[in-house]
Design a protein around this motif. Structure first.
Motif, PDB file in Angstrom:
ATOM      1  N   ASP A   3      83.222 -30.409 -51.514  1.00 55.33           N
ATOM      2  CA  ASP A   3      82.509 -29.589 -50.534  1.00 55.33           C
ATOM      3  C   ASP A   3      81.400 -30.425 -49.899  1.00 55.33           C
ATOM      4  OD1 ASP A   3      81.227 -27.705 -49.029  1.00 55.33           O
ATOM      5  OD2 ASP A   3      80.854 -26.307 -50.670  1.00 55.33           O
ATOM      6  N   PHE A   4      81.565 -30.737 -48.598  1.00 55.19           N
ATOM      7  CA  PHE A   4      80.583 -31.562 -47.889  1.00 55.19           C
ATOM      8  C   PHE A   4      79.554 -30.722 -47.134  1.00 55.19           C
ATOM      9  CE2 PHE A   4      84.250 -34.221 -48.532  1.00 55.19           C
ATOM     10  CZ  PHE A   4      83.712 -35.449 -48.871  1.00 55.19           C
ATOM     11  N   GLY A   5      79.672 -29.412 -47.227  1.00 53.36           N
ATOM     12  CA  GLY A   5      78.733 -28.538 -46.539  1.00 53.36           C
ATOM     13  C   GLY A   5      79.084 -28.364 -45.070  1.00 53.36           C
ATOM     14  N   ASN A   6      78.196 -27.715 -44.355  1.00 57.16           N
ATOM     15  CA  ASN A   6      78.418 -27.404 -42.938  1.00 57.16           C
ATOM     16  C   ASN A   6      77.932 -28.571 -42.076  1.00 57.16           C
ATOM     17  OD1 ASN A   6      78.960 -26.118 -40.532  1.00 57.16           O
ATOM     18  ND2 ASN A   6      77.247 -24.684 -40.684  1.00 57.16           N
ATOM     19  N   ILE A   7      78.618 -29.712 -42.170  1.00 59.39           N
ATOM     20  CA  ILE A   7      78.142 -30.921 -41.492  1.00 59.39           C
ATOM     21  C   ILE A   7      78.573 -30.994 -40.026  1.00 59.39           C
ATOM     22  CG2 ILE A   7      77.913 -32.325 -43.570  1.00 59.39           C
ATOM     23  CD1 ILE A   7      80.697 -33.437 -43.046  1.00 59.39           C
ATOM     24  N   PHE A   8      79.511 -30.136 -39.603  1.00 60.05           N
ATOM     25  CA  PHE A   8      79.987 -30.157 -38.216  1.00 60.05           C
ATOM     26  C   PHE A   8      79.698 -28.850 -37.483  1.00 60.05           C
ATOM     27  CE2 PHE A   8      83.248 -33.094 -40.219  1.00 60.05           C
ATOM     28  CZ  PHE A   8      82.584 -34.248 -39.816  1.00 60.05           C
ATOM     29  N   MET A   9      78.868 -27.989 -38.090  1.00 59.88           N
ATOM     30  CA  MET A   9      78.500 -26.684 -37.508  1.00 59.88           C
ATOM     31  C   MET A   9      79.715 -25.776 -37.331  1.00 59.88           C
ATOM     32  SD  MET A   9      75.590 -27.556 -34.657  1.00 59.88           S
ATOM     33  CE  MET A   9      74.138 -28.500 -35.035  1.00 59.88           C
ATOM     34  N   THR A  10      80.740 -25.989 -38.094  1.00 57.84           N
ATOM     35  CA  THR A  10      81.950 -25.157 -37.991  1.00 57.84           C
ATOM     36  C   THR A  10      82.274 -24.483 -39.317  1.00 57.84           C
ATOM     37  OG1 THR A  10      83.329 -27.088 -38.501  1.00 57.84           O
ATOM     38  CG2 THR A  10      82.952 -26.584 -36.171  1.00 57.84           C
ATOM     39  N   GLY A  11      81.300 -24.461 -40.205  1.00 62.18           N
ATOM     40  CA  GLY A  11      81.538 -23.940 -41.541  1.00 62.18           C
ATOM     41  C   GLY A  11      81.681 -25.073 -42.539  1.00 62.18           C
ATOM     42  N   ASN A  12      81.691 -24.730 -43.800  1.00 63.20           N
ATOM     43  CA  ASN A  12      81.761 -25.750 -44.839  1.00 63.20           C
ATOM     44  C   ASN A  12      83.054 -26.562 -44.763  1.00 63.20           C
ATOM     45  OD1 ASN A  12      79.344 -24.710 -45.736  1.00 63.20           O
ATOM     46  ND2 ASN A  12      79.938 -24.742 -47.888  1.00 63.20           N
ATOM     47  N   VAL A  13      82.905 -27.870 -44.883  1.00 64.02           N
ATOM     48  CA  VAL A  13      84.053 -28.779 -44.926  1.00 64.02           C
ATOM     49  C   VAL A  13      84.429 -28.993 -46.385  1.00 64.02           C
ATOM     50  CG1 VAL A  13      84.904 -31.079 -44.387  1.00 64.02           C
ATOM     51  CG2 VAL A  13      83.351 -29.918 -42.795  1.00 64.02           C
ATOM     52  N   ASP A  14      85.568 -28.457 -46.778  1.00 66.27           N
ATOM     53  CA  ASP A  14      86.025 -28.576 -48.162  1.00 66.27           C
ATOM     54  C   ASP A  14      87.408 -29.222 -48.153  1.00 66.27           C
ATOM     55  OD1 ASP A  14      86.966 -28.173 -50.806  1.00 66.27           O
ATOM     56  OD2 ASP A  14      85.614 -26.463 -51.043  1.00 66.27           O
TER      57      ASP A  14
ATOM     58  N   GLU B  99      72.471 -29.313 -41.831  1.00 63.86           N
ATOM     59  CA  GLU B  99      73.152 -30.465 -42.406  1.00 63.86           C
ATOM     60  C   GLU B  99      73.710 -31.411 -41.347  1.00 63.86           C
ATOM     61  OE1 GLU B  99      75.615 -28.740 -45.961  1.00 63.86           O
ATOM     62  OE2 GLU B  99      74.834 -27.111 -44.712  1.00 63.86           O
ATOM     63  N   SER B 100      74.173 -30.874 -40.233  1.00 59.94           N
ATOM     64  CA  SER B 100      74.728 -31.732 -39.182  1.00 59.94           C
ATOM     65  C   SER B 100      73.653 -32.634 -38.587  1.00 59.94           C
ATOM     66  CB  SER B 100      75.360 -30.878 -38.079  1.00 59.94           C
ATOM     67  OG  SER B 100      74.391 -30.027 -37.480  1.00 59.94           O
ATOM     68  N   ILE B 101      72.444 -32.109 -38.447  1.00 55.16           N
ATOM     69  CA  ILE B 101      71.334 -32.905 -37.917  1.00 55.16           C
ATOM     70  C   ILE B 101      70.979 -34.026 -38.893  1.00 55.16           C
ATOM     71  CG2 ILE B 101      68.892 -32.850 -37.265  1.00 55.16           C
ATOM     72  CD1 ILE B 101      69.331 -30.000 -36.264  1.00 55.16           C
ATOM     73  N   MET B 102      70.953 -33.684 -40.186  1.00 51.67           N
ATOM     74  CA  MET B 102      70.653 -34.690 -41.201  1.00 51.67           C
ATOM     75  C   MET B 102      71.723 -35.777 -41.226  1.00 51.67           C
ATOM     76  SD  MET B 102      67.768 -33.828 -42.554  1.00 51.67           S
ATOM     77  CE  MET B 102      67.702 -34.780 -44.066  1.00 51.67           C
ATOM     78  N   LEU B 103      72.978 -35.400 -41.028  1.00 52.66           N
ATOM     79  CA  LEU B 103      74.067 -36.374 -41.023  1.00 52.66           C
ATOM     80  C   LEU B 103      73.979 -37.288 -39.804  1.00 52.66           C
ATOM     81  CD1 LEU B 103      76.686 -37.532 -42.156  1.00 52.66           C
ATOM     82  CD2 LEU B 103      77.934 -35.775 -40.870  1.00 52.66           C
ATOM     83  N   ILE B 104      73.745 -36.697 -38.624  1.00 54.78           N
ATOM     84  CA  ILE B 104      73.642 -37.496 -37.405  1.00 54.78           C
ATOM     85  C   ILE B 104      72.484 -38.477 -37.505  1.00 54.78           C
ATOM     86  CG2 ILE B 104      73.102 -37.392 -34.936  1.00 54.78           C
ATOM     87  CD1 ILE B 104      74.629 -34.700 -34.877  1.00 54.78           C
TER      88      ILE B 104
END
Length: 369
Positions: free
Chosen positions: A131-142, A333-338
């Motif tokens: 589970d990588f979390g909501n890193i793309f603003m489309t819901g959790n990436v699992d 999370e997406s902001i932190m990843l970018i």
């Protein structure tokens, strides 16, 4: 009722202090026992073209850290299958690391052992990153069961990242303390009742090594290095804590987002990626050992080893604080990843061009002679 609570808290405090005292004493005792033995069994680091230290330095720091953690954990931590598998995995890595320190093993056997240890974590303990979390603003990436393969690769990468960063006095130890302390802080922020004894034991076990490795008060002739046994043990410990901290497992819910883990191990990961990219660009093997790490660059531009240690450690602390604050302030999370990917790109570009500048300067200096 309040008296019982105070008594219970006092008991917990005494037990915690006892665990940390045992950790410290065992780590110190291990160093003192191994110091005279290391030269006799070849467990020393000799200077060569890449290593400019003076004399044969015992490679016993990692063994002392592992021994302190193992003994204290055996007596003061609640035993479970998860902890048992962690220490079995650690023992395997400390063993192969010690063999590497003595016999200078090739890359293949080291990677095989690291892969074996990773499979123990994934298939034995049953914990892995999915589970990588909501890193793309489309819901959790699992990614589900594909996370098993990803975790094995991540485990090998983390072990080697800390192995690679161990290039100047105190650096690998400092990086480990920053990361482990960050995990403890993030866990506490999420759950104030969480048991933080293991991270505290790990930090205290590292202190005696740092004294013998970097302290100016250390008696001459008693300097030690961590060795591959230590750096690989630390890398495994870090990835183990990060998997448990970022994934929902049978022992509890996650304490922080997966993307936050990138920030608290930023320097080892970015340095490993930057140097591997640089090696590939230069037509070399990504696993080729050289003097191309961030600490080597700082030394080449004239910085003293102690100052390089402080500067890299300060940068590591700054990145960790960004991760902790982002978690605490609920930054998406997406902001932190970018933001992390942007810094990673800048780091890699600066590293590559800085080395080109240094090498160009060296060629001009040679040509002028």
């Amino acid at each position: 009722m309040s008296l019982l609570l105070v008594t219970f808290q006092g008991f917990i405090m005494i037990e915690t202090l006892s665990a940390l005292f045992v950790t410290f004493v065992v780590s110190i005792a291990t160093i003192k026992i191994l110091l005279p033995l290391a030269p006799q069994i070849g467990l020393v680091d000799l200077p060569n073209a890449r290593k400019k230290h003076d004399g044969a330095i015992p490679l016993i720091g990692g063994i002392s850290i592992y021994t302190g953690v193992l003994i204290a954990s055996t007596f003061f931590l609640e035993q479970s299958q998860l902890f048992n598998l962690y220490f079995i995995s650690s023992a395997l890595l400390v063993f192969i690391g010690t063999m590497d320190d003595i016999y200078d093993l090739k890359v293949a056997p080291r990677l095989i052992f690291q892969g074996l240890v990773a499979t123990i974590m994934v298939f034995g303990a049953g914990i892995y990153i999915h589970d990588f979390g909501n890193i793309f603003m489309t819901g959790n990436v699992d990614i589900g069961s594909y996370g098993m393969l990803f975790t094995i690769l991540a485990c090998i990468a983390c072990i080697n990242a800390y192995n690679m960063i161990d290039g100047i006095d105190g650096l690998a130890g400092s990086m480990s303390i920053v990361t482990i302390a960050s995990v403890a802080i993030l866990t506490f922020l999420n759950d104030t009742t969480a048991d933080l004894l293991l991270p505290m034991i790990l930090i205290v076990a590292t202190i005696p090594y740092l004294f013998y490795n970097v302290s100016t008060r250390n008696p001459r002739g008693k300097k030690i290095f961590m060795g591959d046994a230590g750096s690989m043990f630390i890398g495994l410990t870090v990835i183990w804590l990060l998997v448990v901290g970022t994934q929902e497992t049978y022992i509890g819910k996650p304490s922080f987002n997966a993307v936050t883990a990138l920030w608290i191990i930023a320097i080892p990961i970015m340095d490993m990626l930057a140097i591997m990219i640089r090696r590939v660009v230069n037509g070399d093997s990504p696993f080729k050992a050289d003097n191309g790490h961030i600490h080597h660059l700082l030394l080449r531009i004239g910085m003293k080893s102690r100052k390089a240690l402080w500067n890299i450690s300060t940068l590591s602390i700054a990145f960790a604080l960004i991760g902790i604050l982002g978690e605490y302030k609920n930054v998406h999370e997406s902001i932190m990843l970018i933001a992390f990917l942007c810094i990673l790109s800048i780091y890699c570009l600066v590293s590559i061009f800085a080395w080109r500048f240094v090498e160009h300067k060296d060629r001009n200096l040679l040509a002028s002679k």
